[in-house]
Design an enzyme around this catalytic site. Sequence first.
Site, short mmCIF file in Angstrom:
data_model
loop_
_atom_site.label_atom_id
_atom_site.label_comp_id
_atom_site.label_asym_id
_atom_site.label_seq_id
_atom_site.Cartn_x
_atom_site.Cartn_y
_atom_site.Cartn_z
N SER A 145 1.26 -3.63 -10.04
CA SER A 145 -0.04 -4.55 -9.76
C SER A 145 -1.54 -3.58 -10.45
O SER A 145 -1.77 -2.74 -10.28
CB SER A 145 0.10 -4.34 -8.26
OG SER A 145 -0.87 -4.64 -8.56
N TYR A 158 -0.80 0.47 -0.32
CA TYR A 158 -0.05 -0.59 -1.28
C TYR A 158 -0.58 -0.23 -3.01
O TYR A 158 0.54 0.45 -3.77
CB TYR A 158 -0.39 -1.63 -1.45
CG TYR A 158 0.19 -2.71 -2.34
CD1 TYR A 158 1.48 -3.16 -2.53
CD2 TYR A 158 -0.98 -3.37 -3.37
CE1 TYR A 158 1.74 -4.21 -3.14
CE2 TYR A 158 -0.58 -4.29 -4.01
CZ TYR A 158 1.12 -4.84 -4.34
OH TYR A 158 1.45 -5.44 -5.45
#
Length: 265
Positions: A145, A158
């Site tokens: 990501s 995250y």
Amino acid sequence: MSVQNLMNKVVVVTGGSAGLGEQICYEAAKKGAIVVVCARRINLIGKVKERCEELSGKPAFDYQLNVADPENVEHVFEKIQAEVGSIDVLVNNAGFGIFENFVDINMDLAKNMFEVNILGMMFFTQKTAIQMVEKGHGHIINIASMAGKMATAKSTVYSATKFAVLGFSNALRLELKPAGVSVTTVNPGPIHTEFFDKADPSGDYLSSIDRLVLDPNKLAKEIVNAMGTCKREINRPRAMEVAARFYTLFPHIGDFLAGGLFNKK
């Protein structure tokens, strides 16, 4: 192995029941691959498998998989070996995120995020890598990501998992290259998928960054076109890639970008 000869190659996709993973399955099937769909939601993977068979004209397979459960990962891996054959391409797409302030986040949820996003991925990857090294070829694609390159507020846990995916992938790439096995990381920004049903239930985040949100179909095509190559990374959207480079080269400017322009959570 180039994209032209994905024909009859075994492509395994975790988190393949919806969103980006589902689209990767379809794009691989269009290239003639034997697609193996793995995900927790058994009610969805059958539909994806059937569509893959329609697109490829070849058998496809589906297995219920919880990557956070090492015993389940081992069981599914062994079934793939016995029922499908050795894996040519592994796409580690399974993962989830929650956007909350760190002082408010439930640490059991944080633990589960690490189990799914990094530890489970590592377990499946190790088993696959051993087999690929023995064959002398293969491709591992890890969906990381932009959050692993440029952390923003409310993405502490995250981002930590995705920084771990990047570090793991970069080291693994160096280890496996002499054996003829490629490792690619995909670093997307926000994608228009159900990922945000859990990460951002209000929908405010996606609407605030509408111009940066990625189309999962287009990204899936790019990922499948990279299968069998030595591509190091795929970073999208390009605006976030540029911002991430600034983040590394000019930390103070990077904090400004991460704390303002790209922080809409």
